[in-house]
Design a protein around this motif. Structure first.
Motif, short mmCIF file in Angstrom:
data_model
loop_
_atom_site.label_atom_id
_atom_site.label_comp_id
_atom_site.label_asym_id
_atom_site.label_seq_id
_atom_site.Cartn_x
_atom_site.Cartn_y
_atom_site.Cartn_z
N SER A 338 0.84 -1.21 0.00
CA SER A 338 0.00 0.00 0.00
C SER A 338 0.86 1.25 0.00
CB SER A 338 -0.85 0.06 1.26
OG SER A 338 -1.92 -0.77 1.15
N VAL A 339 0.55 2.17 -0.87
CA VAL A 339 1.32 3.42 -0.92
C VAL A 339 0.44 4.57 -0.42
CG1 VAL A 339 2.76 4.92 -2.35
CG2 VAL A 339 2.46 2.53 -2.98
N LEU A 340 0.96 5.34 0.51
CA LEU A 340 0.25 6.52 1.02
C LEU A 340 1.14 7.73 0.82
CD1 LEU A 340 -0.86 5.01 4.44
CD2 LEU A 340 -2.32 5.34 2.49
N ALA A 341 0.54 8.91 0.83
CA ALA A 341 1.36 10.12 0.68
C ALA A 341 0.95 11.17 1.70
CB ALA A 341 1.20 10.69 -0.73
N LEU A 342 1.93 11.80 2.31
CA LEU A 342 1.65 12.87 3.29
C LEU A 342 2.53 14.06 2.96
CD1 LEU A 342 0.06 13.46 5.96
CD2 LEU A 342 2.14 12.87 7.16
N HIS A 343 1.89 15.15 2.61
CA HIS A 343 2.65 16.37 2.33
C HIS A 343 1.75 17.57 2.56
CE1 HIS A 343 0.52 16.78 -1.51
NE2 HIS A 343 0.63 15.47 -1.59
N GLY A 344 2.36 18.72 2.57
CA GLY A 344 1.63 19.92 2.96
C GLY A 344 0.63 20.42 1.96
N LYS A 345 0.58 19.82 0.77
CA LYS A 345 -0.36 20.33 -0.22
C LYS A 345 -1.72 19.66 -0.11
CE LYS A 345 3.11 21.93 -3.24
NZ LYS A 345 3.48 22.30 -4.56
N GLN A 346 -1.82 18.73 0.83
CA GLN A 346 -3.12 18.07 0.99
C GLN A 346 -4.01 18.90 1.90
OE1 GLN A 346 -1.07 14.69 2.55
NE2 GLN A 346 -1.80 13.36 0.92
N PRO A 347 -5.33 18.81 1.69
CA PRO A 347 -6.24 19.47 2.63
C PRO A 347 -6.09 18.81 4.00
CG PRO A 347 -7.41 18.66 0.69
CD PRO A 347 -6.03 18.11 0.61
N GLN A 348 -6.41 19.58 5.05
CA GLN A 348 -6.18 19.10 6.40
C GLN A 348 -6.87 17.76 6.67
OE1 GLN A 348 -4.04 19.87 8.49
NE2 GLN A 348 -4.76 18.53 10.13
#
Ligand code: ADP
Ligand code: MG
Length: 835
Positions: A338-348
């Motif tokens: 499973s691939v997930l992504a966390l970065h500041g461009k996502q909505p809260q």
């Protein structure tokens, strides 16, 4: 037996008055006895307990504190700790809790995962308990975290260990409704926040004040004190009382006297738990690095994931756009995890979802930027892979600290470019990081380049993402302060572009410019794009001088893009987590085709007509822009005469729509700068409005001038008439009429045809004088039509107007208002009188 007894008693207390007095004495005594302990239970006992605890503060011996209950802590806190399965304090907790209880300022440093959170949360709870803080007292303690995720995590720990206290606690982070927060914040006793959001409340929320604050905590203190947050933190501190207690915690603590002076610490206690430790990273962490070329990195990552599908892994990247692009393509490459992504461009909301998702999962890979580098306590992470070299050794320590937490084991792998190896490794050695070099087996590398090329060929959006990823990565390298490690000019750009699936490397203007300057070449003539590149370069240089750190840049970028995503500008599919994506992938090429919100995470963003329209507009605009850029002649039409001569040529499309100097923001990417386009349209509107306004003003002035001129003429003519009348003793009606006709006309030039027939005028005048009856009737009709008496008209319009009216009447066929028979009679009468 009972009756007898009663009788005997009755005999003994025969006097009712005495009896009553006795009873009353007994009653009063018993009341006194019962009342006293009651009062104590309410607040005196509490106070006594607090006093007893405070008395023990001076005797705290950290070495003897084996259990939490060995510290003079409130029962409520100890109970909360036990319920959360915290029994024995860790080293940092043991060494700092005592000082903090004694109300001393503390600087605590300990390795990642060593329990610093409780080291400040316990004193926070005890401080407010000691002061018997209530909801009425408002803000008592403030905990500042560098990221939203860390604030959220700290809040959750506080909820667990502080649940037996009555204090209120609030999470104040960006991405939430400011108004809603504002209503609650002034009643909140413990606020956990990010710096920017806190300052926003201080600035915009009149009900928020921190004048009674007892304790300030900076978690990841060195990060909050660094350049990125400097201005914000200074502004926050200005609003805080100086009498507060301050606690600072980090794995890489600041020693800067200047920083500490900013916080006005009073003789702080320095607690460096692992100062004498051999290594600065957890002993249970195994660390290694590999050196490979930039264009091999994507293959490396894919191969690594393919061989660690059962693990929980965090992969760190240099910038958001890299995460965005590689997350998308790795979802499609299906590495088996499973691939997930966390970065500041996502909505809260998405950020929280991903965070919780990754906490829950046993095996998954999280692609992240440095927003996940500090403090986050994801359980059971096996691997930390640093796809891009960290900014410095401290960032390295925090990134790898996401694994091997609290006595657990973990592994870390750092990927370095040949140009980065020497500089980075020597920094790490200096910071006591034990790291070994390992070799990559080239035979084991799986190439994904062709697949990426195929993806990009299928999806234009993907190609644009790849281009942005390329440019962003180069920019992040260019912005790095440490030039011994990061040298953007040593990167093999065409190969890197190919490894991302791009056929050609996008042009990077700021890099071209920087290269020219580096080689000492004279700058080219300053065309508009060059000027733009210059500005870009200047702002980058300012950043490099230290005005802003790259981390802050990312955060700034994040805010803008978050808005974009929230507005639905980015495709909805981007908001899916990898798992969801994989499900869709099973259904062949459904990524681009499917548009239904299967997981209900979109909040109906697809439905937003606005966004759709904007996209549509943007693409049309893009088309126009492309055409203009290539300088095509659009809609050019020539008309020829019979002799074959050109008589008319339709104008070529003007370039004002898309001026040369306002071409795409980046130039390197083919994305459209909608903001610039909007601005341009607004400017054009403004210019148009301005012109229109001045045209109308001119027109008004002209009218005014004409009227004044006409009035002057009338006045002079009237004066002449009066003179003439005085001289001749009579009036010339014709001349008078001329003036009236002129005044009532709108045309500038005098039109004689507007003059009435002099004969009729004379007839009419005669008629008036000869037939007083008709004149009276006519006057009556006129007054009815105009809603006022003739005299009134005279008063309002003057003689000229009156005559104009008469002229109008006379110019029309004569209508006497009488019946046909009466008219005939009148005519006969007139004829008779004339003859
Ligand atoms: P740090 O802030 O130093 O990186 P944390 O405060 O996040 O570390 O704690 C790391 C882990 O250790 C967390 O999972 C936390 O639950 C656990 N932990 C902290 N203190 C204790 C303790 N006294 N006993 C058991 N586990 C603890
Ligand atoms: Mg921490």
């Amino acid at each position: 037996m009972r009756i007898k007894k009663a009788k005997a008693n009755k005999n003994v207390n025969s006097d009712p008055v005495k009896n009553f007095e006795k009873w009353k004495k007994r009653y009063d005594k018993s009341r006194k006895q019962t009342k006293r302990p009651n009062k104590k239970r309410d607040w005196e006992i509490e106070r006594e307990n607090i006093q007893k605890l405070v008395d023990k503060y001076a005797e705290i011996n950290p070495k003897e504190a084996v259990k939490f209950s060995d510290f003079p802590l409130s029962k409520k806190t100890v109970k909360g700790l036990l319920e959360a399965q915290y029994r024995q304090p860790t080293e940092i907790q043991r060494q700092t809790i005592g000082f903090a209880l004694q109300e001393k300022d503390v600087l605590g440093a300990a390795k990642t995962g060593s329990g610093k959170t409780l080291a400040f949360l316990i004193p926070v709870l005890e401080c407010l308990y000691r002061h018997q803080w209530t909801a009425m007292d408002g803000l008592g303690a403030l905990i500042i975290s560098p990221t939203r995720e860390l604030a959220y995590q700290t809040f959750e720990v506080l909820r667990k260990v502080g649940k037996n206290h009555e204090f209120s606690a609030g999470l104040v982070i960006g991405g939430k409704d400011l108004k809603e927060e504002s209503l609650k914040i002034h009643r909140t006793n413990i606020v956990i926040c990010t710096p920017g959001r806190l300052l926003q409340h201080m600035d915009e929320n009149s009900t928020f004040h921190a004048s009674d604050l007892r304790m300030l905590v900076l978690d990841e203190a060195d990060r909050i004190l660094d350049m990125g947050f400097a201005d914000t933190l200074n502004a926050i501190i200005e609003n805080l009382p100086k009498t507060r207690q301050t606690l600072l915690f980090s794995a890489t603590q600041t020693k800067s006297v200047k920083d500490l002076a900013r916080l006005s610490l009073k003789d702080p206690e320095y607690v460096w738990v692992h100062e004498k430790a051999k290594f600065s990273t957890p002993a249970t962490l195994e660390q290694s690095y590999v050196v490979c070329e930039l264009h091999q990195k994507v293959d490396m990552l894919f191969s690594f994931l393919r061989s660690h599908v059962q693990k929980k892994i965090i992969v760190f990247f240099a910038c958001c756009k890299e995460v965005q692009y590689l997350f998308r393509v790795f979802c499609r490459l299906r590495p088996g995890i499973s691939v997930l992504a966390l970065h500041g461009k996502q909505p809260q909301l998405k950020r929280v979802d991903v965070y919780n998702d990754f906490v829950r999962k046993k095996a998954a890979v999280l692609f992240a930027t440095d927003i996940a580098a500090r403090g986050l306590d994801f359980p059971a992470v096996n691997w930390v892979l640093q796809f891009d070299c960290p900014e410095d050794a401290n960032t390295y320590i925090h990134r790898v600290g996401r694994t091997a937490r609290y006595k657990e084991g973990g592994e870390a792998l750092l990927i370095l470019l040949p140009s980065e190896e020497q500089g980075m490794i020597s920094q790490l050695q200096e910071k006591k990081v034990p790291i070994n070099k390992i070799q990559v087996n080239p035979d084991k590398l799986v190439s994904v380049q062709q697949k990426l090329e195929a993806f990009l060929a299928q999806e234009k959006e993907q190609k644009e993402r790849a281009q942005r990823c390329f440019v962003s990565y180069l920019r992040s390298i260019y912005l790095m302060k440490n030039k011994d490690v990061f040298d953007v000019f040593q990167l093999q750009l065409p190969e890197y572009a190919t490894s991302l699936g791009l056929a050609v490397a996008p042009r990077v203007r700021f890099l071209d410019k920087a290269q020219q300057q580096r080689l000492g070449e004279a700058p080219e003539s300053s065309t508009a794009p060059d000027r733009e590149a210059d500005q870009e370069l200047e702002s980058f240089k300012a950043q490099l001088r230290g005005d802003r750190t790259s981390m802050q840049l990312e955060e700034e970028e994040e805010d803008v893009d978050e808005e974009e995503e929230e507005n639905g500008e980015l495709p909805r599919s981007l908001l899916h987590s990898a798992e969801e994506q994989e499900d869709e992938d099973l259904d062949l090429d459904l990524l681009t085709v499917k548009r239904r919100d299967v997981f209900n995470i979109d909040d109906g963003q697809d439905e937003k007509p606005d966004a759709k329209q904007r996209n549509k507009k943007a693409s049309k605009f893009k088309e126009v822009k492309k055409v203009l850029k290539r300088n095509f002649k659009v809609n050019t039409k020539k008309v020829f005469t019979e002799d074959g001569e050109t008589v008319q040529e339709w104008p070529q499309l003007q370039r004002t729509v898309m001026p040369e100097d306002e071409d795409e923001g980046d130039g390197e990417t083919s994305g459209i700068n909608v903001e610039a386009a909007k601005e341009r349209l607004c400017r054009e509107d403004r210019e148009f409005d301005k012109k229109e306004y001045s045209r109308k003003i001119k027109e008004k002035h002209r009218e005014k001038r004409l009227k004044e001129k006409a009035a002057r003429r009338e006045a002079s003519k009237r004066a002449k008439e009066e003179k003439k009348q005085e001289a001749s003793g009579g009036g010339d009606e014709d001349e008078d009429e001329e003036v009236v006709a002129y005044l009532s006309g709108v045309d500038e030039e005098f039109d004689p045809s507007t003059l009435p027939d002099p004969d009729k005028v004379r007839d009419s005048e005669d008629m008036k004088s000869d037939c007083p009856e008709l004149a009276r009737r006519k006057r009556a009709r006129g007054s009815n039509n105009d809603g006022g008496s003739e005299d009134e008209h005279e008063g309002r319009w003057g003689t000229g107007r009156k005559k104009a009216k008469q002229q109008a009447l006379q110019a029309e066929p004569l209508d006497t208002g009488l019946s046909l028979a009466e008219d005939e009679e009148l005519v006969l009468h007139l004829l008779g009188s004339q003859s």
